[in-house]
Design an enzyme around this catalytic site. Structure first.
Site, mmCIF file in Angstrom:
data_model
loop_
_atom_site.group_PDB
_atom_site.id
_atom_site.type_symbol
_atom_site.label_atom_id
_atom_site.label_comp_id
_atom_site.label_asym_id
_atom_site.label_seq_id
_atom_site.Cartn_x
_atom_site.Cartn_y
_atom_site.Cartn_z
ATOM 1 N N HIS A 160 0.839 -1.186 0.000
ATOM 2 C CA HIS A 160 0.000 0.000 0.000
ATOM 3 C C HIS A 160 0.882 1.246 0.000
ATOM 4 O O HIS A 160 2.032 1.215 0.448
ATOM 5 C CB HIS A 160 -0.909 0.004 1.230
ATOM 6 C CG HIS A 160 -1.942 -1.081 1.196
ATOM 7 N ND1 HIS A 160 -2.842 -1.293 2.213
ATOM 8 C CD2 HIS A 160 -2.217 -2.020 0.252
ATOM 9 C CE1 HIS A 160 -3.634 -2.309 1.901
ATOM 10 N NE2 HIS A 160 -3.273 -2.770 0.719
ATOM 11 N N GLU A 180 0.706 3.858 1.814
ATOM 12 C CA GLU A 180 1.070 4.258 3.172
ATOM 13 C C GLU A 180 2.209 3.392 3.713
ATOM 14 O O GLU A 180 3.118 3.888 4.390
ATOM 15 C CB GLU A 180 -0.156 4.147 4.094
ATOM 16 C CG GLU A 180 -1.326 5.033 3.668
ATOM 17 C CD GLU A 180 -2.281 4.350 2.698
ATOM 18 O OE1 GLU A 180 -3.443 4.790 2.623
ATOM 19 O OE2 GLU A 180 -1.863 3.386 2.020
ATOM 20 N N CYS A 182 4.646 -13.706 7.319
ATOM 21 C CA CYS A 182 3.501 -13.905 6.434
ATOM 22 C C CYS A 182 3.753 -13.171 5.122
ATOM 23 O O CYS A 182 4.710 -12.403 4.985
ATOM 24 C CB CYS A 182 2.223 -13.393 7.091
ATOM 25 S SG CYS A 182 2.185 -11.592 7.289
ATOM 26 N N CYS A 240 3.914 -9.344 5.488
ATOM 27 C CA CYS A 240 5.162 -8.835 6.062
ATOM 28 C C CYS A 240 6.342 -9.079 5.132
ATOM 29 O O CYS A 240 7.293 -8.294 5.104
ATOM 30 C CB CYS A 240 5.427 -9.489 7.415
ATOM 31 S SG CYS A 240 4.253 -9.008 8.692
#
Length: 364
Positions: free
Chosen positions: A291, A293, A319, A322
């Site tokens: 994203h 952000e 995961c 991450c």
């Protein structure tokens, strides 16, 4: 402040100028034009250079002009922080009706020829003083402000030099704001102009919120995500720390090149979507796109991480969500202890991005 109004014939530039003078205390500037009984407030200057010097010496006052009509004129003014170029436009048939009411009825083909000459500069446009004489309830006028185009000669003149080009298509690169004036009555135009707040200093120098949001839009143009373009800017005390946009991590194929299977599923979220497809906001754990952000947050510290060839230690295999963050920060090695449900998928993208990953078992 100096507002230069440009636009095609019949668009209502004089009406906008009159509004600024009457409602916001602007002074009308003209080039080599005399004041009349109907428009005594005109300040006439020798040429555009004289106008530039005049306004520069009095930049805190408010001025409006209809007489900056060449690329050379606007190129000189646009460099100054007090200048705003506004284009006033309207539909052709609306402008044809207004032109006929102001200057006498002409055929539509004749008006289109005039309009083309003003837009593309391919014919000689002969300027002569024209005074508005209609009632104040009509957009045609009653304001006494002189328009600067009256007739057109269709004799070709060749291609003008870049500095003397007068066609609107050449001038539009300088436009800061465009106004569509299809209004039937002056009061409606005035209401619209009031909402635009043309006299605000923020038109010349945007406030911080506007500044940063425009930078977000600019950053989003770098996005390669097939779902949505998003940009972000990380700010502290009005200072930019980092920017970000969404898309696949560095080292992986771009989303728009097939790098993210979830985002490239064109049936996702539609009535014909097959089982397993992802609607907006669903199956985000399968998305490889960072994203905007997240990218901004990661970029804020990326320099220190990448410079040291950092290693990340995790008690559990990262995961997918991450893992893409780890790749983007420039981490070159990951060591984990416990397995996780998507280990193989994480290992696959680490391999593609060149990140070393290994499992380490702690002694009991």
């Amino acid at each position: 402040m100096l507002i230069a109004l440009i636009g095609p014939p019949g668009a209502g530039k004089a009406s906008v100028a009159h509004y600024l003078c009457e409602q916001h205390g602007f002074e009308l500037l003209a080039i080599d034009r005399l004041s009349t009984a109907d428009s005594p407030a005109i300040t006439s200057l020798r040429d555009s250079k004289a106008m530039l010097d005049y306004v520069t010496d009095r930049w805190e006052r408010r001025y409006v002009t209809l007489d900056l009509t060449t690329v050379g004129d606007l190129d000189a003014f646009v460099k100054r922080p007090f200048f705003l170029c506004v284009e006033v436009g309207a539909r052709v048939l609306v402008r044809w009706e207004r032109w006929g009411a102001k200057h006498g009825r002409v055929g539509l083909d004749e008006f289109v020829a005039l309009d083309d000459a003003r837009s593309f500069g391919g014919a000689v446009v002969e300027a002569q003083s024209m005074r508005v004489s209609e009632s104040s309830s009509s957009l045609a006028g009653g304001n006494g402000i002189v328009d600067n185009v009256a007739s057109v000669s269709l004799s070709p003149t060749g291609t003008p030099s870049s500095g003397t080009a007068t066609g609107l298509t050449a001038l539009r690169r300088y436009v800061h704001l465009s106004i569509t004036n299809d209004f039937a009555h002056l009061q409606h135009l005035h209401t619209h102009l009031g909402a635009l707040n043309l006299a605000s200093d923020h038109r010349l120098r945007p406030c911080w919120d506007t500044y940063f949001l425009k930078l977000c839009n600019l950053a989003s143009l770098r996005s390669n995500c097939m779902k949505r373009r998003v940009g972000a800017v990380l700010v502290a005390s009005n200072r930019i720390l980092a920017t970000g946009y969404n898309g696949t991590p560095s080292g992986l194929r771009n989303c728009n090149q097939g790098g993210c299977a979830r985002c490239n599923n064109t049936l996702a979220g539609t009535a014909g979507a097959r089982a397993g497809t992802s609607a907006c906001g669903q199956n985000l754990d399968e998305c490889l796109c960072l994203h905007a952000e997240e990218n901004a947050l990661l970029e804020a510290g990326r320099g220190k991480i990448a410079a040291g060839g950092a290693t990340m230690y995790c008690n559990t295999c990262p995961c997918l969500r991450c893992a893409v963050k780890i790749i983007q920060t420039g981490i070159r090695k990951v060591v984990y202890q416990l397995e996780y449900s998507m280990d193989q998928r994480t290992k696959a993208i680490f391999k593609e991005a060149g990140v070393e990953i290994s499992q380490f078992h702690l002694d009991a």
